[in-house]
Structures are given as structure tokens and as C-alpha cells.
Scaffold this motif. Structure first.
Motif, short mmCIF file in Angstrom:
data_model
loop_
_atom_site.label_atom_id
_atom_site.label_comp_id
_atom_site.label_asym_id
_atom_site.label_seq_id
_atom_site.Cartn_x
_atom_site.Cartn_y
_atom_site.Cartn_z
N VAL A 33 0.85 -1.20 0.00
CA VAL A 33 0.00 0.00 0.00
C VAL A 33 0.88 1.24 0.00
O VAL A 33 1.76 1.39 0.84
CB VAL A 33 -0.95 0.04 1.22
N LEU A 34 0.62 2.13 -0.96
CA LEU A 34 1.32 3.41 -1.07
C LEU A 34 0.29 4.53 -1.02
O LEU A 34 -0.77 4.44 -1.65
CB LEU A 34 2.09 3.47 -2.39
N ALA A 35 0.59 5.59 -0.26
CA ALA A 35 -0.32 6.73 -0.15
C ALA A 35 0.49 8.03 -0.18
O ALA A 35 1.55 8.13 0.42
CB ALA A 35 -1.13 6.64 1.14
N ASP A 36 -0.03 9.01 -0.91
CA ASP A 36 0.58 10.33 -1.02
C ASP A 36 -0.42 11.32 -0.44
O ASP A 36 -1.45 11.62 -1.05
CB ASP A 36 0.87 10.62 -2.50
N GLY A 37 -0.12 11.82 0.77
CA GLY A 37 -1.08 12.64 1.51
C GLY A 37 -1.12 14.08 1.08
O GLY A 37 -0.18 14.60 0.46
N MET A 38 -2.22 14.73 1.41
CA MET A 38 -2.37 16.17 1.12
C MET A 38 -3.10 16.82 2.29
O MET A 38 -3.82 16.17 3.04
CB MET A 38 -3.14 16.37 -0.18
N GLY A 39 -2.89 18.13 2.42
CA GLY A 39 -3.53 18.87 3.52
C GLY A 39 -2.48 19.68 4.26
O GLY A 39 -1.30 19.34 4.26
N GLY A 40 -2.93 20.74 4.90
CA GLY A 40 -2.01 21.63 5.60
C GLY A 40 -1.43 21.02 6.86
O GLY A 40 -1.87 19.98 7.33
N HIS A 41 -0.44 21.71 7.43
CA HIS A 41 0.23 21.31 8.67
C HIS A 41 0.70 19.85 8.55
O HIS A 41 1.41 19.49 7.62
CB HIS A 41 -0.70 21.51 9.88
N ARG A 42 0.29 19.00 9.48
CA ARG A 42 0.70 17.60 9.43
C ARG A 42 -0.43 16.72 8.88
O ARG A 42 -0.34 15.50 8.91
CB ARG A 42 1.08 17.11 10.83
N ALA A 43 -1.50 17.34 8.38
CA ALA A 43 -2.68 16.57 7.99
C ALA A 43 -2.38 15.56 6.89
O ALA A 43 -2.89 14.44 6.90
CB ALA A 43 -3.81 17.50 7.56
N GLY A 44 -1.56 15.96 5.92
CA GLY A 44 -1.27 15.07 4.80
C GLY A 44 -0.55 13.80 5.22
O GLY A 44 -0.92 12.70 4.78
N ASN A 45 0.48 13.95 6.07
CA ASN A 45 1.20 12.74 6.46
C ASN A 45 0.39 11.88 7.42
O ASN A 45 0.55 10.66 7.46
CB ASN A 45 2.60 13.04 7.00
N ILE A 46 -0.54 12.49 8.16
CA ILE A 46 -1.43 11.69 9.02
C ILE A 46 -2.41 10.90 8.14
O ILE A 46 -2.63 9.71 8.38
CB ILE A 46 -2.18 12.59 10.01
N TYR A 86 -12.44 11.32 5.90
CA TYR A 86 -13.33 12.48 5.68
C TYR A 86 -13.84 13.03 7.00
O TYR A 86 -13.82 14.25 7.23
CB TYR A 86 -14.51 12.08 4.79
N GLN A 87 -14.30 12.15 7.89
CA GLN A 87 -14.82 12.60 9.18
C GLN A 87 -13.74 13.31 10.00
O GLN A 87 -13.98 14.36 10.60
CB GLN A 87 -15.39 11.42 9.98
N LEU A 88 -12.53 12.75 10.00
CA LEU A 88 -11.42 13.37 10.72
C LEU A 88 -11.08 14.73 10.12
O LEU A 88 -10.71 15.68 10.84
CB LEU A 88 -10.20 12.45 10.69
N GLY A 89 -11.23 14.83 8.80
CA GLY A 89 -10.92 16.07 8.10
C GLY A 89 -11.91 17.20 8.33
O GLY A 89 -11.71 18.32 7.85
N GLN A 90 -12.98 16.93 9.08
CA GLN A 90 -13.94 17.99 9.42
C GLN A 90 -13.46 18.83 10.59
O GLN A 90 -13.99 19.92 10.83
CB GLN A 90 -15.32 17.38 9.73
N SER A 91 -12.47 18.33 11.34
CA SER A 91 -11.96 19.10 12.48
C SER A 91 -10.95 20.15 12.00
O SER A 91 -10.35 20.01 10.94
CB SER A 91 -11.28 18.15 13.47
N ASP A 92 -10.78 21.20 12.79
CA ASP A 92 -9.89 22.29 12.39
C ASP A 92 -8.46 21.82 12.20
O ASP A 92 -7.75 22.29 11.30
CB ASP A 92 -9.93 23.41 13.44
N ASP A 93 -8.01 20.90 13.06
CA ASP A 93 -6.62 20.45 12.99
C ASP A 93 -6.30 19.73 11.69
O ASP A 93 -5.16 19.77 11.22
CB ASP A 93 -6.30 19.51 14.16
N TYR A 94 -7.30 19.06 11.13
CA TYR A 94 -7.05 18.21 9.95
C TYR A 94 -7.89 18.64 8.76
O TYR A 94 -8.20 17.82 7.89
CB TYR A 94 -7.35 16.75 10.30
N LYS A 95 -8.24 19.91 8.71
CA LYS A 95 -9.13 20.42 7.66
C LYS A 95 -8.59 20.07 6.26
O LYS A 95 -7.43 20.35 5.94
CB LYS A 95 -9.28 21.94 7.79
#
Length: 245
Positions: A33-46, A86-95
Motif C-alpha cells: 500500500v502506497l499513499a501520497d497525503g495532502m492537507g495543511g500542517h501535518r494533515a497530509g502525512n497523518i 473524511y470525518q477526521l478532516g472535518q476538524s480544524d486540525d485536519y481540515k
């Protein structure tokens, strides 16, 4: 099958938002499994690490050996992960967090794969590279519609906009495929940090060289970095070794 996994931060990024791992289920079937994350702060790597780790955790408890079972498992498990991210991405930290995903299960001489986003799976057979996946990206949609050329897509200002990802509100539309591997075939699974930096001809040339699989993988990473390393670079090489090896 021999497998090599390498991830590299590249030359320009402050953190690595790619993640990769491999897992064996109770029947000894390997899932990469390979994943390339996106999102501000640390959101992408999480998002990328969580997706890879969650899929792996689910996989190791299965006993699947049939391609149809694995296909159904991919459909259900990847959509469940999509909703979780998606649900986690609704919080400010992981927008706005999200990730691409390539999941490949190896069953004897067959590879069954699921694809979301603009990471890629390619087949190298002899001296030919064949792209097995189609990028879920805005520029690829424009290319398919005949509005821009492949050359224009390579430098398009909206090149990074993807149309499908883990972490979206709508159900993901997985691309699924099965590839029968002949002796000495290679599968190349990579984030776009590789294929934005080096050509398919470069990939074939490295794979045809007289090196170990890990050395070939490291050479691909090195070439991408030498050409600018503008993004994180992650590569899985899978080699269906010939009998004499």
C-alpha cells in the motif's frame, strides 16, 4: 516475487507526506500500500500513514487467496477508510486532509490493484513501460477531453488538483485491475514525485541495469532528486523473478 520499498523527502519539502508499507495476510498473500497525503500542517502525512496502516491492519487478519474475495475486500475497506479520513478532516486540525492510495495484492503470478488519485502503477516488460492506472486529476480529464495535450499537461498550473482521493465526502470511485505477470516483469508503484521528475525511459533504463532490486529503487530516487526533487518520492518495485534468479 521480490519487493523493494523506499520513500524519500525529496529536495524541497519540509516533511514527507508519503507513506508505504507491505503486509502479509494469514494465507501469506502480500499487500503493498502506497499513499501520497495532502492537507495543511501535518494533515497530509497523518492521512497517508493512517490509510496505509489501517488497510494493513485489516489485511493481516484476512485469509483471502481468491482474486474475487480480494477485489470485494478492497471495495469495502477502502471506502470505509475514505469515510474515516473524511470525518477526521472535518476538524480544524485536519481540515481538508486526504490522500491518494495504491493497493496491490500479489497472488501467484497475478497482481490485483486498487487505484485512487494521481500516484501510479506501471508495468515494465522487457524494454517497455506501460501505465496501468489513469490519473484522477484535473489535467488528465482535460487531456482525455482533448482540451490540452500531454505536453501541456506536464507543465499545467493546475497539475496538482486531483479529482478522487481518500477523504472525500462522496464515495470513492475505485479503479480496479488485474495484471498477469510474466517472468522478469516489474511493477513500479510510485507517488507523483517520481514520475514528475523522470521519464518512463529513465525507469526502464534503471530496471534493465545490473544491480540489486534495492539498488535499482535507490537509483530511481536519486535521479528524481538530481532532476529537482520537487516533491516527496516514494517507490515500490515488485520483480517477478525469472527461474535462474
Amino acid at each position: 516475487m521480490k519487493i523493494s520499498l523506499i520513500t524519500d523527502i525529496g529536495q524541497k519539502r519540509s516533511n514527507n507526506q508519503d507513506f508505504i508499507n507491505k503486509f502479509d495476510n494469514k494465507s501469506g498473500i502480500t499487500l503493498v500500500v502506497l499513499a501520497d497525503g495532502m492537507g495543511g500542517h501535518r494533515a497530509g502525512n497523518i492521512a497517508s500513514e493512517m490509510t496505509v496502516t489501517d488497510l494493513g491492519r485489516e489485511w493481516v487478519s484476512t485469509e483471502f487467496t481468491e482474486l474475487s474475495q480480494i477485489r470485494d475486500w478492497m471495495l469495502v475497506t477502502i471506502e470505509a477508510e475514505n469515510q474515516k479520513i473524511y470525518q477526521l478532516g472535518q476538524s480544524d486540525d485536519y481540515k481538508g486532509m486526504g490522500t491518494t492510495v495504491e493497493a496491490i495484492a500479489l497472488v501467484e503470478d497475478s497482481a490485483i490493484y486498487a487505484h485512487i488519485g494521481d500516484s501510479r502503477i506501471g508495468l515494465v516488460r522487457a524494454d517497455h513501460y506501460q501505465l496501468l492506472t489513469s490519473d484522477h486529476s484535473l489535467v488528465n480529464e482535460l487531456v482525455k477531453a482533448g482540451q490540452i495535450t500531454e505536453e501541456e499537461a506536464a507543465s499545467h498550473p493546475q497539475k496538482n488538483i486531483i479529482t478522487q482521493s481518500i477523504g472525500q465526502s462522496n464515495p470513492v470511485e475505485l479503479d480496479l485491475g488485474i495484471q498477469l505477470l510474466e517472468k522478469d516483469d516489474y511493477l513500479v508503484i510510485n507517488s507523483d514525485g517520481l514520475t514528475n521528475m523522470i521519464s518512463n525511459t529513465d525507469i526502464v533504463s534503471v530496471l534493465q541495469s545490473d544491480r540489486s532490486l534495492d539498488e535499482k529503487n535507490q537509483e530511481l530516487i536519486t535521479l528524481a532528486n538530481q532532476n529537482g526533487g520537487l516533491d516527496n518520492i516514494t517507490v515500490a518495485l515488485i520483480h517477478n523473478e525469472s527461474e535462474e534468479e
